[in-house]
Design an enzyme around this catalytic site. Sequence first.
Site, short mmCIF file in Angstrom:
data_model
loop_
_atom_site.label_atom_id
_atom_site.label_comp_id
_atom_site.label_asym_id
_atom_site.label_seq_id
_atom_site.Cartn_x
_atom_site.Cartn_y
_atom_site.Cartn_z
N CYS A 10 43.29 8.24 10.14
CA CYS A 10 43.73 8.02 11.53
C CYS A 10 44.94 7.08 11.52
CB CYS A 10 42.58 7.40 12.33
SG CYS A 10 43.11 6.79 13.96
N LYS B 232 58.19 36.52 41.68
CA LYS B 232 57.06 37.00 40.88
C LYS B 232 56.28 35.76 40.44
CE LYS B 232 55.79 39.91 36.94
NZ LYS B 232 54.57 39.18 36.74
N CYS C 290 37.72 2.75 16.93
CA CYS C 290 39.16 2.85 16.69
C CYS C 290 39.90 2.25 17.91
CB CYS C 290 39.54 4.32 16.51
SG CYS C 290 41.32 4.62 16.58
N CYS D 155 39.52 11.54 14.93
CA CYS D 155 39.18 10.25 14.33
C CYS D 155 37.72 9.98 14.69
CB CYS D 155 40.08 9.14 14.90
SG CYS D 155 39.41 7.50 14.59
N ARG E 137 41.33 40.66 38.13
CA ARG E 137 41.80 42.01 37.84
C ARG E 137 40.90 42.74 36.84
NH1 ARG E 137 47.32 43.43 37.17
NH2 ARG E 137 47.66 41.44 36.18
N GLU F 205 47.73 36.05 43.99
CA GLU F 205 47.86 35.28 42.77
C GLU F 205 47.22 33.92 42.99
OE1 GLU F 205 49.48 37.70 41.31
OE2 GLU F 205 49.54 36.74 39.35
S1 IVH Z 1 52.86 43.42 43.58
C1 IVH Z 1 50.62 47.27 42.92
N1 IVH Z 1 54.13 41.14 43.99
O1 IVH Z 1 52.35 40.27 38.61
C2 IVH Z 1 51.62 46.17 42.95
N2 IVH Z 1 52.71 41.34 42.09
O2 IVH Z 1 52.85 41.60 36.11
C3 IVH Z 1 51.31 45.05 42.05
N3 IVH Z 1 52.55 39.29 40.76
O3 IVH Z 1 49.70 42.53 38.86
C4 IVH Z 1 51.45 43.74 42.60
N4 IVH Z 1 53.91 38.07 41.99
O4 IVH Z 1 49.32 40.04 39.69
C5 IVH Z 1 53.27 41.84 43.20
N5 IVH Z 1 55.26 39.17 44.45
C6 IVH Z 1 54.43 39.86 43.69
C7 IVH Z 1 53.84 39.29 42.54
C8 IVH Z 1 52.98 40.07 41.77
C9 IVH Z 1 53.12 38.09 40.92
C10 IVH Z 1 51.64 39.64 39.66
C11 IVH Z 1 50.55 40.61 40.05
C12 IVH Z 1 50.82 41.83 39.20
C13 IVH Z 1 51.50 41.21 38.01
C14 IVH Z 1 52.27 42.21 37.20
#
Ligand code: IVH
Length: 617
Positions: A435, A135, A459, A454, A156, A200
């Site tokens: 300072c 993630k 300085c 400062c 988003r 991301e």
């Molecule tokens: S799947 C509809 N896979 O985490 C499915 N998201 O907290 C949603 N994210 O909105 C996305 N790594 O921006 C997916 N391997 C991953 C991810 C991931 C980071 C983010 C993404 C999501 C958010 C949710």
Amino acid sequence: MHAGETAVSRDPLASAQQRASSSGPTERIRHLREEIARHDTLYFVKAAPEISDAHYDELKRELSRLEQTHPEAVRSAAPLREIGDDRSPGFTRYQHAEPMLSLAKSYTEAELRAFVARVRKRFEKPEPRFIIEPKFDGVAISVTYEQGKLIRAVTRGDGRVGDDVTANVLAIRNLPHRLRAISARGAINPLPDLIELRGEILISNAEFQRINREQEATGEPPYAHPRNLAAGTLKQHDAHAIAARGLEVVFHGWGAVVPAQALPGTHSEFHELVRAWGLPAVQGVKRMGYADVWTAIKAVGENRAGLEFPIDGAVVKLNTVAQQRELGASDSAPHWAMAYKFAPERVETTLRGITFQVGRTGVLTPVAEFMPVRLAGSTITRASLYNGDEIMRQDLRIGDTVILEKAGEIIPAIVGVDLTRRTATSAPFVFPAACPKCGAQIGTAEGGGYQLRCPNRECAAQVQRRLEHFASKGAMNIPGLGPATIETLVTKGWVKEIPDLYRLERGQLMTLGRSVSPSTDRLLASIEASKRADLWRVIHGLGIPRVGPSSAEALARHFGTLCALANALPDSLEKERSTLKALIGEASTDAMIAHLSAPKNRAMIEQLVSLGVDPAH
Ligand code: IVH
């Protein structure tokens, strides 16, 4: 007792919860919703969160617990938007063809196993296959390709409508502007008419550390978290800053796809297709049956320190797309995926003191000094507190037992104070009135509050930081002119401003004796050689606010010579405003015109010219 064992019961939140529970669930629900909304704005819009992710998740969980146990109270408190909103002023808005959803989150093995069990129950035969991905801890983005050509990138936003950040995203180096229809091995990759790729935007751990080393070298406060830096960079109206900061992208999913058959039948094949198109895809995706899901998630957590990008958990996804469709989604998240968030490692230590670092522009950055303690693989003795507001917000007191956590596994941060161990004699922190370096009366920096500054341009600390920046590798690159030598030159009073470097004399330096004399000639030679450095290096070295290396390059091309820059009077700069804006963006143009309009700054450039600084161009 061991610090780790007590982290939950001693959590700073626990006392907040106790305080609030006496005021009734409705009040607490309302308060939590307001707090969460405030933290959403700080996180998504301002890219400057005030609390750790773990702390935020704890607030959300407390809210969800209260909402479940007190349904009557829910009705009387204002509702909370499910997904935060990252939109900022100054961007065109764009509606996603398919909404951008979030992920359901779990924090325990039991919650994760319950998800897997739910899916299994629904698809008994054949047994469902799962994939595990990291993630990524970055900024969510949707990039649309039409007939293989990148046409738009949108944040988003509220999930439905986001900010159009196409110009900035086009500057991301690892993002191809066209999909590859024929792979390196000659295979044909069919291109959909339209695809919204979801991913991301990230800053790699290595790049984050490089940027922070640069910040530190110039006495500027470090950035707290790679995600915040990525978010802040993406929202700058300056595509140059993006190229300079090495943002990267990785794709993990999709939104709208036309025609729908352009997609393969499984999520793991989707990753392969993304790679075949020449795009950055998720590395190391694992495919498995239900029995191995938990072990695989734990393995991602154990290996996270060695990963290229910051991650804050793992995601388990049902692999077959048809099954994903069958399960569908709620308003906020799909039913076919679940995130597991790793608990950050925490330790306790004693806050021994708070010192202040003076930056190049005079900003005072408080630094917490600790009893040394091991955390996530390194020994921690200090942590930046970013600004004085942080001291007040947490009511940090010398002698406190503080709880440390590493943001994104990199930068240590104080996430709370163990109030049960505060001594009766402790007193609120008293900010310095002067300072610490030059003794000048301290003022308040832009932003107000406890952000101190400062005001004395002379300085010694500020002068030193300005010179360090000028001489640094990224700017003039003057070998032999490191922080120690600069400190000597400043302390002696020989160098007060950048041009003084070119006024240094051999005889003067020789009086320093052994410490400097062997390298005196080399130092003088490298200062002399720097007169022919590239023009962009001089411009960058001047330390004009908001003018980094890539803006400096654009300005160097535009002005051609240092002399032309010295002769650029405020009136003529005003006339050129729109040209400059197109080159370096609005914020940098404003900052540059303001800087060059100050007679002192212009005089400095004129002096450099008359001292023989004649950069290559
Ligand atoms: S799947 C509809 N896979 O985490 C499915 N998201 O907290 C949603 N994210 O909105 C996305 N790594 O921006 C997916 N391997 C991953 C991810 C991931 C980071 C983010 C993404 C999501 C958010 C949710």
